[in-house]
Design a protein around this motif. Structure first.
Motif, PDB file in Angstrom:
ATOM      1  N   LYS A  49       0.812  -1.211   0.000  1.00  0.00           N
ATOM      2  CA  LYS A  49       0.000   0.000   0.000  1.00  0.00           C
ATOM      3  C   LYS A  49       0.848   1.264   0.000  1.00  0.00           C
ATOM      4  O   LYS A  49       1.775   1.406   0.798  1.00  0.00           O
ATOM      5  N   LEU A  50       0.522   2.175  -0.922  1.00  0.00           N
ATOM      6  CA  LEU A  50       1.117   3.512  -0.951  1.00  0.00           C
ATOM      7  C   LEU A  50      -0.014   4.521  -0.766  1.00  0.00           C
ATOM      8  O   LEU A  50      -0.924   4.607  -1.592  1.00  0.00           O
ATOM      9  N   ASP A  51       0.034   5.262   0.326  1.00  0.00           N
ATOM     10  CA  ASP A  51      -0.958   6.303   0.563  1.00  0.00           C
ATOM     11  C   ASP A  51      -0.586   7.562  -0.214  1.00  0.00           C
ATOM     12  O   ASP A  51       0.550   7.715  -0.675  1.00  0.00           O
ATOM     13  N   ASN A  52      -1.538   8.474  -0.337  1.00  0.00           N
ATOM     14  CA  ASN A  52      -1.305   9.741  -1.018  1.00  0.00           C
ATOM     15  C   ASN A  52      -0.079  10.427  -0.419  1.00  0.00           C
ATOM     16  O   ASN A  52       0.025  10.602   0.788  1.00  0.00           O
ATOM     17  N   GLY A  53       0.880  10.773  -1.284  1.00  0.00           N
ATOM     18  CA  GLY A  53       2.086  11.460  -0.841  1.00  0.00           C
ATOM     19  C   GLY A  53       3.257  10.546  -0.527  1.00  0.00           C
ATOM     20  O   GLY A  53       4.380  11.017  -0.348  1.00  0.00           O
ATOM     21  N   ASP A  54       3.009   9.234  -0.429  1.00  0.00           N
ATOM     22  CA  ASP A  54       4.093   8.301  -0.134  1.00  0.00           C
ATOM     23  C   ASP A  54       5.100   8.238  -1.277  1.00  0.00           C
ATOM     24  O   ASP A  54       4.738   8.376  -2.451  1.00  0.00           O
ATOM     25  N   LYS A  55       6.356   8.001  -0.908  1.00  0.00           N
ATOM     26  CA  LYS A  55       7.443   7.815  -1.879  1.00  0.00           C
ATOM     27  C   LYS A  55       8.190   6.542  -1.501  1.00  0.00           C
ATOM     28  O   LYS A  55       8.362   6.252  -0.318  1.00  0.00           O
ATOM     29  N   ILE A  56       8.639   5.796  -2.520  1.00  0.00           N
ATOM     30  CA  ILE A  56       9.356   4.550  -2.270  1.00  0.00           C
ATOM     31  C   ILE A  56      10.353   4.322  -3.401  1.00  0.00           C
ATOM     32  O   ILE A  56      10.111   4.713  -4.542  1.00  0.00           O
ATOM     33  N   THR A  57      11.461   3.687  -3.065  1.00  0.00           N
ATOM     34  CA  THR A  57      12.436   3.245  -4.053  1.00  0.00           C
ATOM     35  C   THR A  57      12.420   1.726  -4.025  1.00  0.00           C
ATOM     36  O   THR A  57      12.500   1.121  -2.952  1.00  0.00           O
ATOM     37  N   ILE A  58      12.296   1.111  -5.192  1.00  0.00           N
ATOM     38  CA  ILE A  58      12.195  -0.341  -5.262  1.00  0.00           C
ATOM     39  C   ILE A  58      13.014  -0.859  -6.434  1.00  0.00           C
ATOM     40  O   ILE A  58      13.078  -0.230  -7.486  1.00  0.00           O
ATOM     41  N   HIS A  59      13.658  -2.012  -6.223  1.00  0.00           N
ATOM     42  CA  HIS A  59      14.385  -2.673  -7.307  1.00  0.00           C
ATOM     43  C   HIS A  59      13.409  -3.605  -8.019  1.00  0.00           C
ATOM     44  O   HIS A  59      12.739  -4.416  -7.380  1.00  0.00           O
ATOM     45  N   VAL A  60      13.308  -3.469  -9.324  1.00  0.00           N
ATOM     46  CA  VAL A  60      12.483  -4.352 -10.139  1.00  0.00           C
ATOM     47  C   VAL A  60      13.456  -5.291 -10.840  1.00  0.00           C
ATOM     48  O   VAL A  60      14.283  -4.861 -11.644  1.00  0.00           O
ATOM     49  N   GLY A  61      13.378  -6.570 -10.518  1.00  0.00           N
ATOM     50  CA  GLY A  61      14.364  -7.550 -10.951  1.00  0.00           C
ATOM     51  C   GLY A  61      14.416  -7.817 -12.446  1.00  0.00           C
ATOM     52  O   GLY A  61      13.582  -7.337 -13.233  1.00  0.00           O
TER      53      GLY A  61
END
Length: 84
Positions: A49-61
């Motif tokens: 879940k990402l709420d409004n305003g959330d930021k995330i960095t993720i590795h996509v394999g």
């Protein structure tokens, strides 16, 4: 070279970061509404879940894609991807 994109996420799971041989890093910002991210089996029950305003960095394999979905309405997702 980084690639910038914007997606309108709906109640149907859709690819927001396409697959790439070698993998990539995705910087995500949920700019309006709540959304969920995950793999090809994504639902609102099993997604991250990402709420409004959330930021995330993720590795996509290697050769994997990232999907997004909302539980209701639409949400805007800003993305910057960088090939690893």
């Amino acid at each position: 070279m980084p690639k910038s994109t914007v997606a309108t996420v709906t109640t149907t799971a859709a690819i927001v970061v396409t697959s790439y041989i070698g993998g990539q890093t995705a910087y995500l910002h949920s700019a309006s509404g709540t959304l969920y991210i995950g793999g090809s089996d994504l639902t609102t029950a099993n997604g991250y879940k990402l709420d409004n305003g959330d930021k995330i960095t993720i590795h996509v394999g290697n050769s994997e894609a990232l999907y997004a979905i909302t539980s209701t309405g639409t949400a805007t997702l800003y993305m910057l991807t960088q090939i690893d």
